[in-house]
Each structure stands twice: as C-alpha cells, then as structure tokens.
Design an enzyme around this catalytic site. Structure first.
Site, PDB file in Angstrom:
ATOM      1  N   ARG A   1      75.009  41.897  62.583  1.00 52.14           N
ATOM      2  CA  ARG A   1      75.902  40.830  62.419  1.00 52.14           C
ATOM      3  C   ARG A   1      75.928  40.357  60.919  1.00 52.14           C
ATOM      4  O   ARG A   1      75.107  39.740  60.575  1.00 52.14           O
ATOM      5  CB  ARG A   1      75.600  39.930  63.663  1.00 52.14           C
ATOM      6  CG  ARG A   1      75.479  40.275  64.860  1.00 52.14           C
ATOM      7  CD  ARG A   1      75.369  39.041  65.730  1.00 52.14           C
ATOM      8  NE  ARG A   1      75.220  39.492  67.123  1.00 52.14           N
ATOM      9  CZ  ARG A   1      74.260  39.979  67.943  1.00 52.14           C
ATOM     10  NH1 ARG A   1      72.867  40.061  66.985  1.00 52.14           N
ATOM     11  NH2 ARG A   1      73.860  40.705  68.970  1.00 52.14           N
TER      12      ARG A   1
ATOM     13  N   GLY B   1      65.434  43.659  63.633  1.00 52.60           N
ATOM     14  CA  GLY B   1      64.253  42.755  63.696  1.00 52.60           C
ATOM     15  C   GLY B   1      62.979  43.694  63.650  1.00 52.60           C
ATOM     16  O   GLY B   1      62.973  44.536  62.755  1.00 52.60           O
ATOM     17  N   ILE B   2      62.005  43.230  64.346  1.00 51.46           N
ATOM     18  CA  ILE B   2      60.617  43.932  64.239  1.00 51.46           C
ATOM     19  C   ILE B   2      60.393  45.249  64.215  1.00 51.46           C
ATOM     20  O   ILE B   2      60.227  45.953  63.445  1.00 51.46           O
ATOM     21  CB  ILE B   2      59.457  43.189  65.015  1.00 51.46           C
ATOM     22  CG1 ILE B   2      59.557  41.823  64.473  1.00 51.46           C
ATOM     23  CG2 ILE B   2      58.002  43.973  64.730  1.00 51.46           C
ATOM     24  CD1 ILE B   2      58.492  40.793  65.510  1.00 51.46           C
TER      25      ILE B   2
ATOM     26  N   SER C   1      25.708  44.277  78.603  1.00 49.05           N
ATOM     27  CA  SER C   1      24.501  44.159  79.379  1.00 49.05           C
ATOM     28  C   SER C   1      24.655  44.727  80.676  1.00 49.05           C
ATOM     29  O   SER C   1      25.423  44.989  81.429  1.00 49.05           O
ATOM     30  CB  SER C   1      23.955  42.735  79.163  1.00 49.05           C
ATOM     31  OG  SER C   1      24.789  42.158  80.132  1.00 49.05           O
TER      32      SER C   1
ATOM     33  N   ASP D   1      67.090  43.982  74.584  1.00 50.06           N
ATOM     34  CA  ASP D   1      67.804  44.666  75.896  1.00 50.06           C
ATOM     35  C   ASP D   1      68.764  43.787  76.292  1.00 50.06           C
ATOM     36  O   ASP D   1      70.083  44.451  76.571  1.00 50.06           O
ATOM     37  CB  ASP D   1      66.511  44.767  76.911  1.00 50.06           C
ATOM     38  CG  ASP D   1      65.823  45.733  76.692  1.00 50.06           C
ATOM     39  OD1 ASP D   1      66.038  46.797  76.312  1.00 50.06           O
ATOM     40  OD2 ASP D   1      64.606  45.837  77.166  1.00 50.06           O
TER      41      ASP D   1
ATOM     42  N   GLU E   1      36.713  35.672  75.220  1.00 47.95           N
ATOM     43  CA  GLU E   1      35.824  36.809  75.244  1.00 47.95           C
ATOM     44  C   GLU E   1      36.669  38.063  76.221  1.00 47.95           C
ATOM     45  O   GLU E   1      36.053  39.203  75.940  1.00 47.95           O
ATOM     46  CB  GLU E   1      34.397  36.652  76.222  1.00 47.95           C
ATOM     47  CG  GLU E   1      33.392  35.758  75.516  1.00 47.95           C
ATOM     48  CD  GLU E   1      32.247  35.756  75.891  1.00 47.95           C
ATOM     49  OE1 GLU E   1      31.928  36.772  76.909  1.00 47.95           O
ATOM     50  OE2 GLU E   1      31.565  34.622  75.903  1.00 47.95           O
TER      51      GLU E   1
ATOM     52  N   HIS F   1      64.013  51.679  74.933  1.00 47.59           N
ATOM     53  CA  HIS F   1      63.814  51.429  76.030  1.00 47.59           C
ATOM     54  C   HIS F   1      64.888  51.732  77.130  1.00 47.59           C
ATOM     55  O   HIS F   1      65.870  51.561  76.899  1.00 47.59           O
ATOM     56  CB  HIS F   1      63.550  49.715  76.229  1.00 47.59           C
ATOM     57  CG  HIS F   1      62.952  49.352  77.522  1.00 47.59           C
ATOM     58  ND1 HIS F   1      61.996  49.890  78.426  1.00 47.59           N
ATOM     59  CD2 HIS F   1      62.999  48.076  78.199  1.00 47.59           C
ATOM     60  CE1 HIS F   1      61.790  49.324  79.494  1.00 47.59           C
ATOM     61  NE2 HIS F   1      62.531  47.887  79.253  1.00 47.59           N
TER      62      HIS F   1
ATOM     63  N   SER G   1      69.063  38.570  59.154  1.00 43.92           N
ATOM     64  CA  SER G   1      68.315  39.916  58.668  1.00 43.92           C
ATOM     65  C   SER G   1      69.232  40.466  57.668  1.00 43.92           C
ATOM     66  O   SER G   1      68.861  41.257  57.171  1.00 43.92           O
ATOM     67  CB  SER G   1      68.186  40.751  59.985  1.00 43.92           C
ATOM     68  OG  SER G   1      69.201  40.810  60.598  1.00 43.92           O
TER      69      SER G   1
END
EC number: 1.1.1.86
Length: 328
Positions: free
Chosen positions: A48, A26-27, A252, A83, A231, A108, A53
């Site tokens: 797999r 993946g990424i 400001s 996960d 913003e 992780h 992928s």
C-alpha cells in the site's frame, strides 16, 4: 507416511526468468522476499502506497509497486498479508490483475479452504507454509540452514504447480530443512486445532490454572510464577530438542515419577473429547464463520478477552519477574 522433499528434490529453474511479486512486507513477507532475492530470483513487492513498510522496502533495494500493479507484472504472486485482510485485497486488487497461468502462493490455507477467496480456474494455487516465524526464516537462511515448511497444491492449471511450490520452498531455504507435502485442508485444520487446544489456548489455560491453584493454596505469587510459567520454557526446550521421552530423561526421577503418575489425572481422557468438539467446530467451518463475523464487527469479544488476560494476576506478577530476570 508423509512425503518429505529435500534440497535435492527441488530446483529453482521453474522460477528463473520469472517475476515474483511478494504482497506484504511484514515479518514473513520481508523474510521470504529477501531470501528469494538472495537465491538469485527476480522479486518485486506489492504494498500500500504510504504504508509504513513502503520506505523500508525501497531502502532495502526492492522495486515497490502498488498491489494491483505488482500483480499485473508478476508471473508468481505470493500473498503474505494477514489472513483477515486477504479477501478484500484479493477482490479489489489481486484478482482483477491476475494473468492466466499465474502461480498464486499462500502461506496459510485459511481463506482458500473456507471459501473466503475463490481463485479463477486459469491460475495455479499453491501453498508454502514455513513452520516458524519470519525472523527464523531469515536467520536460518543466512546461517545456511532453513525452517521446515508444509507444501500443497490446491489448483494445478499449468500441470507444474508442485514444481513451482517446491521452487518457492527452495528459494526461501525451506528444503534445506525438509518440506512435507500436505493439503490446504490438512494444513488449515491442524493449524487451527493445534492453536486452540494446545499451543495457545490449552497451554495458556493450563499455566493460568496452575498459577491460580498455587496462589489459592497460599503460596507466594512470585514463586508460583516461576514454577508454572518461567520453568515451562525449560521443559518445552527439552521437548523440542529431545522429544517427550528425551525430556523425561533430562529431569529428576522425582519429577519423572510425579509427572507420569499425576499428569494423566489432570489431563485425562475427557480432555480428548473436548478437543474433538473443538476440532469439529474447525472442520465444519463454524469457527471460521464465527471469527470472520467477530473480525468484521471490529473484534469486540477479542478486545474484551485480551483485556481480561492483561489484568490477570499472573501478568501483573510477570511484569515484575521479567524486569528482575531480563531487565525489561
């Protein structure tokens, strides 16, 4: 004081001549696999067969195997699938094929920390957790820089587990930016607490409540969207680049004074108490148990909550505003 490792503190030598199996493309998996290969290391992939992928990985020049086969060939196994998929894949395909002395790396600590994966005693278990998305991990590496990471050792069978962890961190480019030593418990708990109370849960609800308040007071939804959501990126970019004090010096005097006098009345000390309550649920394992149960039921609560967000007025206004701003 945190211990921080730089490029000079790590060596690729522990990984030279070894086979690294990256599980998942993946990424994050793709970024780390490409970086390790570009660092001169021997990388194979465990995927797999028939997965979307597989063909991409082959086209990008990797040797690709089914997960169990890749693990059996590997000296280092990097578990980079989501996960909640990990425990089943671990039980069925990874653990049965682990060789004694294998280095197992996670990005992780969730499954190890909460006992959903219980590694055998004859392997090293480490964590290299980049503090950025996979796209940034790859782009920063190609630019000669890196994304910072956390590094930890859970199980030190070989006596060299930290050397291996730092070698992985160096291979993906993380030591160029700096790698902070931590523990699986600290990484997991702070990650979840931060997501729930600030980064995802807290920030999202603050923006939604601000939008709702402005609209209820009679202001145009489009103007409210710009003020509280659009913003927000500008302010967060300033905080990211300069810190909170630097951000204040970039707005400001009116914004400074209003923010410093009114902000603590909106986010007061009572918020910290609720944050502590959320943290207690994470640290006790209560949240993990709840989430695993929800996931195993097919995620009905998650789907319901996602649908509520999708149908919120701020999302409907946002679609039009993003089309106006970005042509989406």
């Amino acid at each position: 004081m945190a211990k921080i490792y730089r490029d000079v503190d790590a060596s690729l030598e522990p990984l030279k001549g070894k086979t690294i199996a990256v599980i998942g493309y993946g990424i994050q998996g793709r970024a780390q696999a490409l970086n390790l290969r570009d660092s001169g290391l021997n990388v194979i992939l465990g995927l797999r067969r028939g997965g979307k992928s597989w063909d991409q990985a082959v086209a990008e020049g990797f040797r690709v195997f089914e997960i169990g086969q890749a693990v059996a060939k590997a000296d280092v196994v990097m578990v980079l699938i989501p996960d909640m998929e990990q425990p089943k894949v671990w039980e069925e395909q990874i653990e049965p094929n682990l060789k004694p002395g294998t280095v197992v790396d996670f990005a992780h600590g969730f499954n190890i920390h909460f006992g959903l994966i219980k590694p055998p005693p004859n392997v090293d278990v480490v964590m290299v957790a980049p503090k950025g998305p996979g796209r940034a991990v790859r782009e920063e590496y190609l630019s000669g820089r890196g994304v910072p990471a956390l590094v930890a050792v859970y199980q030190n069978y070989s006596g060299r587990a930290m050397e291996y962890a730092l070698a992985i961190a160096k291979g993906i480019g993380a030591t160029r930016a700096g790698v902070i030593e931590t523990t699986f418990a600290e990484e997991t708990e702070t990650d979840l607490i931060g997501e729930q109370t600030v980064l995802v849960g807290g920030l999202m609800e603050l923006i939604k409540k601000g939008f709702e308040t402005l609209v209820e007071l009679g202001y145009q939804p489009e103007v409210a969207y710009f003020e509280v959501l659009n913003e927000a990126k500008l302010i967060m970019d300033l905080i990211w680049q300069r810190g909170i004090y630097g951000m204040l010096n970039g707005v400001s005097d009116t914004a400074k004074y209003g923010g410093l006098t009114v902000g603590p009345k909106i986010i007061d000390e009572s918020v910290k108490q609720r944050m502590r309550e959320a943290a207690a649920r994470v640290r006790s394992g209560e949240f993990a148990k709840e989430w695993v149960t929800e996931y195993n039921r097919g995620g009905p609560t998650l789907r319901k909550l996602m649908e509520e967000v999708k149908n919120h007025q701020i999302e409907k206004v946002g679609i039009e505003m993003r089309r106006l701003l970005f042509g989406q």
